[in-house]
Design a protein around this motif. Structure first.
Motif, PDB file in Angstrom:
ATOM      1  N   UNK A  95       6.177   4.634   6.811  1.00 11.25           N
ATOM      2  CA  UNK A  95       6.608   3.535   7.013  1.00 11.25           C
ATOM      3  C   UNK A  95       5.942   2.544   5.960  1.00 11.25           C
ATOM      4  N   UNK A  96       4.733   2.403   6.010  1.00 14.19           N
ATOM      5  CA  UNK A  96       4.197   1.361   5.053  1.00 14.19           C
ATOM      6  C   UNK A  96       4.722   1.436   3.508  1.00 14.19           C
ATOM      7  N   UNK A  97       4.753   3.019   3.270  1.00 11.99           N
ATOM      8  CA  UNK A  97       5.119   3.228   1.716  1.00 11.99           C
ATOM      9  C   UNK A  97       6.213   2.460   1.145  1.00 11.99           C
ATOM     10  N   UNK A  98       7.201   2.081   2.135  1.00 12.91           N
ATOM     11  CA  UNK A  98       8.415   1.419   1.325  1.00 12.91           C
ATOM     12  C   UNK A  98       7.958   0.006   1.060  1.00 12.91           C
ATOM     13  N   UNK A  99       7.109  -0.624   1.952  1.00 13.77           N
ATOM     14  CA  UNK A  99       6.521  -2.014   1.508  1.00 13.77           C
ATOM     15  C   UNK A  99       5.769  -2.045   0.028  1.00 13.77           C
ATOM     16  N   UNK A 100       4.825  -0.898  -0.025  1.00 10.89           N
ATOM     17  CA  UNK A 100       4.178  -0.872  -1.104  1.00 10.89           C
ATOM     18  C   UNK A 100       4.742  -0.544  -2.337  1.00 10.89           C
ATOM     19  N   UNK A 101       5.611   0.323  -2.268  1.00 11.97           N
ATOM     20  CA  UNK A 101       6.574   0.566  -3.269  1.00 11.97           C
ATOM     21  C   UNK A 101       7.414  -0.449  -3.903  1.00 11.97           C
ATOM     22  N   UNK A 102       8.043  -1.276  -2.721  1.00 10.00           N
ATOM     23  CA  UNK A 102       9.107  -2.444  -3.134  1.00 10.00           C
ATOM     24  C   UNK A 102       8.206  -3.585  -3.628  1.00 10.00           C
ATOM     25  N   UNK A 103       6.799  -3.621  -3.428  1.00  7.33           N
ATOM     26  CA  UNK A 103       5.832  -4.558  -4.153  1.00  7.33           C
ATOM     27  C   UNK A 103       5.619  -4.107  -5.615  1.00  7.33           C
ATOM     28  N   UNK A 104       5.952  -2.927  -6.191  1.00  8.68           N
ATOM     29  CA  UNK A 104       5.843  -2.548  -7.540  1.00  8.68           C
ATOM     30  C   UNK A 104       4.555  -1.983  -7.766  1.00  8.68           C
ATOM     31  N   UNK A 105       4.026  -1.432  -6.089  1.00  3.78           N
ATOM     32  CA  UNK A 105       2.527  -0.578  -6.369  1.00  3.78           C
ATOM     33  C   UNK A 105       2.800   0.838  -5.763  1.00  3.78           C
ATOM     34  N   UNK A 106       1.453   1.298  -5.888  1.00  3.37           N
ATOM     35  CA  UNK A 106       1.414   2.825  -5.310  1.00  3.37           C
ATOM     36  C   UNK A 106       0.204   3.074  -4.818  1.00  3.37           C
ATOM     37  N   UNK A 107      -0.015   4.289  -4.336  1.00  5.97           N
ATOM     38  CA  UNK A 107      -1.193   4.663  -3.602  1.00  5.97           C
ATOM     39  C   UNK A 107      -2.389   5.415  -4.589  1.00  5.97           C
ATOM     40  N   UNK A 108      -1.938   6.040  -5.507  1.00  5.12           N
ATOM     41  CA  UNK A 108      -2.924   6.518  -6.351  1.00  5.12           C
ATOM     42  C   UNK A 108      -2.379   6.621  -7.571  1.00  5.12           C
ATOM     43  N   UNK A 109      -3.326   6.608  -8.772  1.00  5.02           N
ATOM     44  CA  UNK A 109      -2.738   6.630 -10.236  1.00  5.02           C
ATOM     45  C   UNK A 109      -2.235   8.067 -10.392  1.00  5.02           C
ATOM     46  N   UNK A 110      -1.504   7.806 -11.332  1.00  6.45           N
ATOM     47  CA  UNK A 110      -0.850   9.382 -11.832  1.00  6.45           C
ATOM     48  C   UNK A 110      -1.649  10.137 -12.084  1.00  6.45           C
ATOM     49  N   UNK A 111      -3.048  10.153 -12.429  1.00 12.02           N
ATOM     50  CA  UNK A 111      -3.897  11.305 -12.839  1.00 12.02           C
ATOM     51  C   UNK A 111      -4.697  11.479 -11.650  1.00 12.02           C
ATOM     52  N   UNK A 112      -4.555  10.938 -10.567  1.00 10.08           N
ATOM     53  CA  UNK A 112      -5.059  11.170  -9.284  1.00 10.08           C
ATOM     54  C   UNK A 112      -6.638  10.697  -9.034  1.00 10.08           C
ATOM     55  N   UNK A 113      -7.197   9.882 -10.169  1.00 12.77           N
ATOM     56  CA  UNK A 113      -8.393   9.531 -10.295  1.00 12.77           C
ATOM     57  C   UNK A 113      -8.803   8.156  -9.616  1.00 12.77           C
ATOM     58  N   UNK A 114      -7.734   7.370  -9.437  1.00 10.66           N
ATOM     59  CA  UNK A 114      -8.172   6.216  -8.960  1.00 10.66           C
ATOM     60  C   UNK A 114      -7.154   5.910  -7.782  1.00 10.66           C
ATOM     61  N   UNK A 115      -7.833   5.180  -6.926  1.00 12.39           N
ATOM     62  CA  UNK A 115      -6.770   4.412  -5.594  1.00 12.39           C
ATOM     63  C   UNK A 115      -6.318   3.177  -5.842  1.00 12.39           C
ATOM     64  N   UNK A 116      -5.017   2.987  -5.555  1.00 14.42           N
ATOM     65  CA  UNK A 116      -4.210   1.809  -5.867  1.00 14.42           C
ATOM     66  C   UNK A 116      -3.752   1.250  -4.732  1.00 14.42           C
ATOM     67  N   UNK A 117      -3.831   1.810  -3.591  1.00 13.47           N
ATOM     68  CA  UNK A 117      -3.605   1.052  -2.310  1.00 13.47           C
ATOM     69  C   UNK A 117      -4.165  -0.045  -1.810  1.00 13.47           C
ATOM     70  N   UNK A 118      -5.372  -0.375  -2.376  1.00 16.23           N
ATOM     71  CA  UNK A 118      -6.216  -1.629  -1.980  1.00 16.23           C
ATOM     72  C   UNK A 118      -6.061  -2.533  -3.013  1.00 16.23           C
ATOM     73  N   UNK A 119      -5.467  -2.350  -4.266  1.00 15.30           N
ATOM     74  CA  UNK A 119      -4.996  -3.309  -5.365  1.00 15.30           C
ATOM     75  C   UNK A 119      -4.263  -4.542  -4.747  1.00 15.30           C
ATOM     76  N   UNK A 120      -4.246  -5.655  -5.426  1.00 13.96           N
ATOM     77  CA  UNK A 120      -3.431  -6.918  -4.891  1.00 13.96           C
ATOM     78  C   UNK A 120      -2.072  -6.598  -4.664  1.00 13.96           C
ATOM     79  N   UNK A 121      -1.275  -6.008  -5.406  1.00 12.04           N
ATOM     80  CA  UNK A 121      -0.089  -5.583  -5.451  1.00 12.04           C
ATOM     81  C   UNK A 121       0.435  -5.013  -4.005  1.00 12.04           C
TER      82      UNK A 121
END
Length: 395
Positions: A175-201
């Protein structure tokens, strides 16, 4: 008589009985005995890691699509050449998003076969929205518009018009994925080395999701409240609509006749379950024949609806009952939606993050005036640190 071991996921309490008639057909055709086991989503990841590490367990398994790369990296899955799978029919019979672009474009060795498709969608009461002057064509285009629609429903006398699961970690994550994606954000960087879900967006999206607690009651199963007429809008899976088609819950006509479906912010979560042959099997040819049988149009059409999922076959999706309006909207999600990243360690990340989301819900509903940002940070900040360290250690 040879024996094949097959494991599937626990999509419903009756899922084993639903599949058995199709397995009996295969047993008669191939003079083989099928031993069926059902795994729970909550423990399946750890169970399958043990299978991969020790080379023991089923010959064929249903697994989540985001787990595939992890098991490929562990060299745990059997690979099949194009010539071996040719009698599945053209790959175009299946939704491209279910295969992954590499398999469709390059016809590389295939280690996982798409079986069932899944999405999260918004289901709403058309009559209640109309009475509150809420336009469904615009109400679900952004988190802000959804919150505004819920405000209007409250003003029209509905105390708790919104419903999402607050107890299931996978539902909460989907569920929460739609809110993250609609904010222009994501869970993990494309290379899988960095987490993005706790970034401001991403945090802004997560906060907007949890801030809707104002319009709801804590719920283990929002589908039940929706069928009782207690809520006007919920996030759920295709299972809500397949249950209506199958008339499993005898929903009153004044409710079942007024159910509409929408895509959340044009960024719905989509996923799939795949069938794989484990490398430790001694009967890979027979195992592949079983997969061909399970992926056939008749089996998919019947089993998908019983499982509360959608078939991965595009040709099956064009036939009844999948051709009705609500199923058509769910199919749109399969073309417009987003998937979780297939990166190393995603299985662990989604497990830990899903559990954290449940803890956030518990804290929110245990306080009379919850500080949403504080509660989110309490769980996501240390989780991010721990997972980032694990990612660094694997590089």
């Amino acid at each position: 008589m040879p024996e094949l071991n097959l494991s599937i996921m626990n999509h419903s309490d009756t899922i084993e009985e639903c599949l058995k008639p199709w397995l009996k057909t295969f047993e008669a055709q191939h003079q083989v005995r099928i031993k069926l086991s059902v795994l729970n989503w909550a423990t399946a990841w750890s169970d399958m890691v043990k299978m991969a590490l020790h080379g023991l367990g089923p010959d064929v398994s249903e697994i989540g699509s985001t787990w595939i790369n992890n098991f490929i990296a562990m060299n745990a899955l059997e690979a099949f050449e194009d010539s071996e799978i040719s009698n599945l029919g053209p790959l175009s019979n299946f939704l491209p998003a279910m295969w992954g672009s590499e398999a469709v474009e390059a016809r590389q060795q295939i280690r996982a076969f798409p079986w069932l498709a899944y999405t999260r969608a918004i289901f709403y009461r058309t009559d209640l929205l109309q009475a509150a002057s809420v336009d469904p064509s615009t109400a679900f285009q952004s988190p802000a518009q959804l919150a505004n629609a819920l405000e209007r429903l409250v003003g029209h006398g509905l105390v708790a018009p919104w419903g999402v699961s607050t107890a299931d970690p996978f539902d909460s994550l989907h569920n929460v994925a739609s809110w993250i994606w609609s904010a222009g954000a994501d869970f993990v960087s494309a290379d899988g080395r960095h987490l993005l879900f706790n970034q401001p967006q991403a945090r802004a999206g997560i906060r907007a999701y949890f801030d809707l607690y104002r319009f709801m009651q804590p719920q283990d199963d929002p589908d039940i409240a929706f069928r009782r007429g207690e809520t006007a809008i919920i996030m759920s899976s295709p299972q809500l609509w397949t249950a209506e088609v199958l008339n499993q819950f005898n929903t009153p006509a004044e409710i079942s006749q007024h159910i509409g479906t929408a895509l959340p912010f044009n960024a719905p979560f989509i996923g799939a379950s795949h069938l794989v042959v484990w490398k430790h099997t001694r009967q890979s040819r027979l195992a592949l024949n079983l997969i061909r049988h399970l992926m056939s149009a008749p089996v998919q059409a019947d089993f998908a609806i019983q499982a509360g999922m959608l078939p991965s076959r595009a040709d099956t999706l064009s036939q009844p009952p999948f051709s009705d309006a609500n199923f058509q909207m769910l199919q749109r999600a399969l073309h417009a939606g987003h998937s979780f990243p297939s990166v190393s360690m995603w299985g662990l990340i989604e497990d830990k993050l899903g559990q954290a989301l449940i803890q956030i819900w518990r804290d929110i509903f245990s306080q009379s005036n919850p500080e949403i940002d504080t509660i989110i940070g309490h769980y996501l900040d240390p989780l991010t640190q721990r997972l980032e360290q694990l990612l660094l250690n694997q590089i």
